[in-house]
Design a protein around this motif. Structure first.
Motif, PDB file in Angstrom:
ATOM      1  N   THR A 250     -11.349  -5.370  -5.963  1.00  0.00           N
ATOM      2  CA  THR A 250     -11.103  -6.413  -4.743  1.00  0.00           C
ATOM      3  C   THR A 250     -11.468  -7.449  -5.228  1.00  0.00           C
ATOM      4  N   GLU A 251     -10.575  -8.322  -4.538  1.00  0.00           N
ATOM      5  CA  GLU A 251     -10.813  -9.575  -5.334  1.00  0.00           C
ATOM      6  C   GLU A 251     -10.298 -10.680  -4.352  1.00  0.00           C
ATOM      7  N   GLY A 252     -11.411 -11.434  -3.754  1.00  0.00           N
ATOM      8  CA  GLY A 252     -11.527 -11.848  -1.991  1.00  0.00           C
ATOM      9  C   GLY A 252     -10.811 -11.445  -1.141  1.00  0.00           C
ATOM     10  N   ASP A 253      -9.847 -11.321  -0.608  1.00  0.00           N
ATOM     11  CA  ASP A 253      -9.074 -10.332   1.089  1.00  0.00           C
ATOM     12  C   ASP A 253      -8.246  -9.694   0.393  1.00  0.00           C
ATOM     13  N   ARG A 254      -8.068  -9.148  -1.302  1.00  0.00           N
ATOM     14  CA  ARG A 254      -7.320  -8.524  -1.607  1.00  0.00           C
ATOM     15  C   ARG A 254      -7.569  -7.598  -2.486  1.00  0.00           C
ATOM     16  N   ALA A 255      -6.911  -6.218  -1.980  1.00  0.00           N
ATOM     17  CA  ALA A 255      -6.955  -5.675  -2.860  1.00  0.00           C
ATOM     18  C   ALA A 255      -6.684  -4.734  -3.387  1.00  0.00           C
ATOM     19  N   HIS A 256      -6.661  -4.109  -4.998  1.00  0.00           N
ATOM     20  CA  HIS A 256      -5.458  -3.355  -5.595  1.00  0.00           C
ATOM     21  C   HIS A 256      -6.200  -2.361  -5.897  1.00  0.00           C
TER      22      HIS A 256
ATOM     23  N   TYR B 151      -5.782   1.972  -7.754  1.00  0.00           N
ATOM     24  CA  TYR B 151      -5.263   2.519  -8.806  1.00  0.00           C
ATOM     25  C   TYR B 151      -3.432   2.701  -9.149  1.00  0.00           C
ATOM     26  N   ALA B 152      -3.002   2.572  -8.155  1.00  0.00           N
ATOM     27  CA  ALA B 152      -1.901   2.875  -8.617  1.00  0.00           C
ATOM     28  C   ALA B 152      -1.174   1.509  -8.914  1.00  0.00           C
ATOM     29  N   ASP B 153      -1.515   0.317  -8.347  1.00  0.00           N
ATOM     30  CA  ASP B 153      -1.372  -0.551  -8.325  1.00  0.00           C
ATOM     31  C   ASP B 153      -1.177  -1.164  -9.324  1.00  0.00           C
ATOM     32  N   LEU B 154      -2.856  -1.295  -9.859  1.00  0.00           N
ATOM     33  CA  LEU B 154      -3.347  -1.096 -11.554  1.00  0.00           C
ATOM     34  C   LEU B 154      -2.389  -0.655 -12.547  1.00  0.00           C
ATOM     35  N   ASP B 155      -2.094  -0.039 -12.227  1.00  0.00           N
ATOM     36  CA  ASP B 155      -1.361   1.494 -13.002  1.00  0.00           C
ATOM     37  C   ASP B 155      -0.123   0.670 -13.200  1.00  0.00           C
ATOM     38  N   ARG B 156       0.781   0.272 -12.745  1.00  0.00           N
ATOM     39  CA  ARG B 156       1.737  -0.501 -12.500  1.00  0.00           C
ATOM     40  C   ARG B 156       2.246  -2.056 -13.264  1.00  0.00           C
ATOM     41  N   ALA B 157       0.673  -2.376 -12.487  1.00  0.00           N
ATOM     42  CA  ALA B 157       0.925  -4.226 -13.181  1.00  0.00           C
ATOM     43  C   ALA B 157       0.360  -4.308 -15.131  1.00  0.00           C
ATOM     44  N   SER B 158      -0.850  -3.521 -15.569  1.00  0.00           N
ATOM     45  CA  SER B 158      -1.361  -2.851 -16.335  1.00  0.00           C
ATOM     46  C   SER B 158       0.634  -2.357 -17.407  1.00  0.00           C
TER      47      SER B 158
ATOM     48  N   ASP C 219      -9.825 -15.660 -16.490  1.00  0.00           N
ATOM     49  CA  ASP C 219     -10.257 -15.207 -15.898  1.00  0.00           C
ATOM     50  C   ASP C 219     -10.698 -14.351 -15.905  1.00  0.00           C
ATOM     51  N   ARG C 220     -12.057 -13.103 -14.892  1.00  0.00           N
ATOM     52  CA  ARG C 220     -12.242 -12.317 -14.602  1.00  0.00           C
ATOM     53  C   ARG C 220     -11.414 -12.660 -13.050  1.00  0.00           C
ATOM     54  N   GLY C 221     -10.615 -11.457 -12.645  1.00  0.00           N
ATOM     55  CA  GLY C 221      -9.824 -11.062 -12.045  1.00  0.00           C
ATOM     56  C   GLY C 221      -9.135 -10.138 -12.298  1.00  0.00           C
ATOM     57  N   PHE C 222      -7.885  -9.892 -11.326  1.00  0.00           N
ATOM     58  CA  PHE C 222      -6.630  -8.720 -11.026  1.00  0.00           C
ATOM     59  C   PHE C 222      -6.191  -8.798 -12.771  1.00  0.00           C
ATOM     60  N   ASP C 223      -5.263  -9.949 -12.656  1.00  0.00           N
ATOM     61  CA  ASP C 223      -4.957 -10.441 -13.842  1.00  0.00           C
ATOM     62  C   ASP C 223      -5.667  -9.643 -15.379  1.00  0.00           C
TER      63      ASP C 223
ATOM     64  N   GLY D   2     -13.434   6.333 -11.301  1.00  0.00           N
ATOM     65  CA  GLY D   2     -12.790   5.889 -10.574  1.00  0.00           C
ATOM     66  C   GLY D   2     -12.989   5.555  -8.995  1.00  0.00           C
ATOM     67  N   GLY D   3     -14.392   4.376  -9.731  1.00  0.00           N
ATOM     68  CA  GLY D   3     -15.255   2.947  -8.680  1.00  0.00           C
ATOM     69  C   GLY D   3     -13.929   2.574  -8.578  1.00  0.00           C
ATOM     70  N   ARG D   4     -15.166   1.015  -7.478  1.00  0.00           N
ATOM     71  CA  ARG D   4     -14.836  -0.040  -7.220  1.00  0.00           C
ATOM     72  C   ARG D   4     -15.103  -1.389  -7.747  1.00  0.00           C
ATOM     73  N   LEU D   5     -14.527  -2.100  -8.173  1.00  0.00           N
ATOM     74  CA  LEU D   5     -14.566  -3.292  -9.297  1.00  0.00           C
ATOM     75  C   LEU D   5     -14.599  -4.700  -8.621  1.00  0.00           C
ATOM     76  N   VAL D   6     -15.600  -5.057  -7.748  1.00  0.00           N
ATOM     77  CA  VAL D   6     -15.228  -6.473  -6.679  1.00  0.00           C
ATOM     78  C   VAL D   6     -15.441  -8.036  -7.841  1.00  0.00           C
ATOM     79  N   ILE D   7     -14.705  -8.448  -7.912  1.00  0.00           N
ATOM     80  CA  ILE D   7     -14.207  -9.118  -8.714  1.00  0.00           C
ATOM     81  C   ILE D   7     -15.186 -10.825  -7.862  1.00  0.00           C
ATOM     82  N   VAL D   8     -16.433 -10.956  -8.610  1.00  0.00           N
ATOM     83  CA  VAL D   8     -16.887 -11.995  -8.125  1.00  0.00           C
ATOM     84  C   VAL D   8     -16.542 -13.860  -8.118  1.00  0.00           C
TER      85      VAL D   8
END
Length: 592
Positions: free
Chosen positions: A21-27, A29-36, A59-63, A208-214
């Motif tokens: 979770t990055e602000g108002d965007r939620a990704h 596990y499938a999204d992250l798998d495809r992006a990687s 910096d810290r974040g989905f990318d 399988g948890g959720r990471l919140v980007i601060v």
């Protein structure tokens, strides 16, 4: 299994579950798998090869997370490169680690990377599919996963390589103690160049948890961060004691939080249990559970664990760091390498599953710190931490501090010699000593005393030295206070006496008059009072001169007290300068 294989298993089990979770965007596990996967393919198409050290410039974040996973899937090693680092630091890391390719966040300027001659890959780009399918190499748990750079006593940072299996062992042991699972929500509060972030990121992804980007701005605003914890239903929080102290203070000014925290892990610096009193009196010691963990980058983040109880507020002596985590061994040895008896102080030597390979390309330093000792009749590889502790009759370890000059500021282990060498490289500096000074409430700042050349004009020299340091050292290595002295204080043995310098009052601290009314001058006077130094450039980012996040929190509090405002610090998203802070004050007052 390797780290990315464990992630892939979680993604296959629950592809729709939210991973980041990055602000108002939620990704998911499938999204992250495809992006990687895109990152993996693009590395292959760009000519990188498995086994390479790949820069991760984000910096810290989905990318960052997608880039990290993509590099590991490729069979390579990720090397975090914080975009806020000076260009000279980036170039050193690139050369030292032999980096030829770098994965970057989509929105990060890459001029510094291009000047270093690196081939750039954006984490979010689709890439060229003409290179054909990439067949990943067999996963090897003993292969390197990442290299993190830490402060070096020789004047340059040193790379610490860590293997997949060392990270996995850390979490296998900790999970048995603290029951991590897919329902946990973790925060990534810390910089990607600080190994506490390894604990935060993989703690979420491996289970399988959720990471919140601060967001970076929120890390400087304890009140905003406290609200985030409740809004995001965070269950596992990692903090340095200094940062948590500010969170406790912010929490005390608000109604009791409807939080979901079940575990708070402290690390990075010595924990004074007394700072936890307001929190424990408000929430008790059961939920959340508070755990003090001692650890070192060279031994894969955490080494020991110790649960904090309310009774510790009155009964605890020193700083208990508890017992080793499963798979880790801690020995207390004397100068001859023999184990000391219970109740006798000794050096902390760490063995077991977390001990890394040494320092990248530095065999002499590796031989000094990664040593073989015969302990209880067994030859074992140990890491000499340079820390000291004593073992109590019940088997608990009490942390005593350093046996050398290494400093700890906001969780960062700092070799003062690295900063001193940088300072002394300026032509107007004849000698320098660097130490830490506590300004109260956990506000520990890096401080320097300088002996200048006779021809140097003081104010101009200090300004130029500040620019010199900012161009070469990351924020946490830049002295907040920099004062001129006639000579360095020495011990009877003729060595520089850091303790004497730390105990001395800063010479030449200007008296800044309180300015009536509002405006830039009035804000500048408040800032000078907190920092005990005048900042003449009102457009300068305070973090560029080494101001710590805790000092910044105190500045915001002092501004609010002076002007009757309710700023949090998060208003300064880009440049934390006096002029911008004054503009925020004016805007707030105009609305009230």
């Amino acid at each position: 299994m390797a780290l990315h294989q464990m992630f892939a298993a979680r993604a296959a089990e629950h592809p729709g579950r939210i991973s980041v979770t990055e602000g108002d965007r939620a990704h998911s596990y499938a999204d992250l798998d495809r992006a990687s996967d895109r990152v993996t393919h693009n590395l292959w198409a760009a000519g990188a090869r498995p086994g390479d050290n790949i820069g991760l410039y984000a910096d810290r974040g989905f990318d960052f997370v997608a880039g990290m996973l993509g590099i590991l899937k490729f069979g390579a090693v990720y090397v975090p490169m914080d975009p806020r680092l000076p260009a000279a630091r980036i170039e050193h890391v690139a050369v030292d680690a032999g980096i030829t390719h770098a994965v970057t966040a989509d929105d990060v300027p890459v001029d510094d990377l291009l000047r270093s001659g690196l081939k750039i890959l954006r984490a979010g780009e689709e890439g060229d599919l003409s290179a054909g399918a990439f067949e990943p190499p067999p996963a090897d748990p003993s292969a390197l996963a990442y290299i993190i750079y830490t402060s070096g006593s020789t004047g340059t940072p040193k790379g610490v390589p860590i293997e997949h299996r060392q990270v996995i062992s850390l979490f296998e042991g900790a999970a048995g103690l603290y029951g991590f699972d897919a329902d946990d929500v973790w925060t990534q509060f810390h910089s990607v160049g600080f190994d506490f972030s390894v604990w935060e990121i993989w703690g979420a992804l491996l289970f399988g948890g959720r990471l919140v980007i601060v967001p970076r701005g929120m890390t400087r605003s304890p009140g905003e961060f406290r609200r985030l914890l409740a809004d995001e239903r965070v269950t596992v929080l990692s903090q340095t004691p200094s940062a948590f102290r500010q969170l406790v203070a912010a929490d005390a000014r608000m109604p009791a939080a409807d939080h979901r925290l079940r575990l708070v892990v402290f690390g990075g610096e010595r924990l004074d249990f007394g700072i936890l009193r307001p929190w424990l009196e408000r929430y008790g010691d059961a939920t959340p559970q508070l755990v003090n963990m001692y650890g070192i980058t060279e031994t894969c983040v955490h080494v020991t664990h110790r649960t904090v109880r309310t009774a510790d507020l009155d009964d605890t002596v020193g700083s208990p760091i508890g017992c080793p985590l499963p798979g880790v061994e801690v020995y207390l040895l004397d100068e001859d390498g023999a184990e000391v008896p219970t109740g006798t102080p000794g050096g902390i030597f760490v063995g077991g599953t977390g001990v890394g390979r040494g320092y990248l390309g530095q065999p002499r330093l590796t031989a000094e710190r990664f040593v073989r000792r015969n302990v209880s009749g067994t030859d074992v590889l140990l890491y000499d931490s340079g820390d000291r502790a004593v073992r109590t009759p019940d088997g608990e370890l009490l942390f005593l501090g350093r046996s050398d000059d290494q400093l700890s500021v906001l969780g960062h282990r700092i070799e003062p010699q690295e900063v001193e060498i940088c300072l002394a490289a300026h032509p107007w500096v004849r000698a320098a000593v660097v130490f830490s000074k506590d300004h109260g409430e956990g506000d520990v700042r890096l401080t320097a005393h300088l002996v200048l050349a006779p021809e140097a004009e003081r104010e101009r020299a200090l300004a130029e030295v500040g620019e010199h340091v900012a161009a070469r050292l990351p924020e946490h290595l830049r002295p907040v206070d920099c004062a001129v002295v006639d000579e360095l204080l020495l011990t009877p043995q003729g060595k520089v006496d850091r303790a004497a310098h730390a105990a001395a009052e800063l010479p030449g601290v200007p008296e800044v008059p309180v300015t009536a009314g509002n405006g830039v001058d009035a804000v500048a006077a408040v800032v000078a009072d907190v920092l005990r130094r005048e900042v003449k450039d009102r457009d300068l980012d305070l973090f560029d001169i080494g101001v710590t996040s805790l000092a910044f929190v105190r500045i915001i509090a002092a501004v609010n007290a002076r002007f009757g405002t309710e700023l949090t610090g998060s208003e300064l998203q880009t440049v934390a300068s006096i002029s911008q802070l004054a503009a925020c004050v004016d805007e707030h007052l105009a609305r009230t």
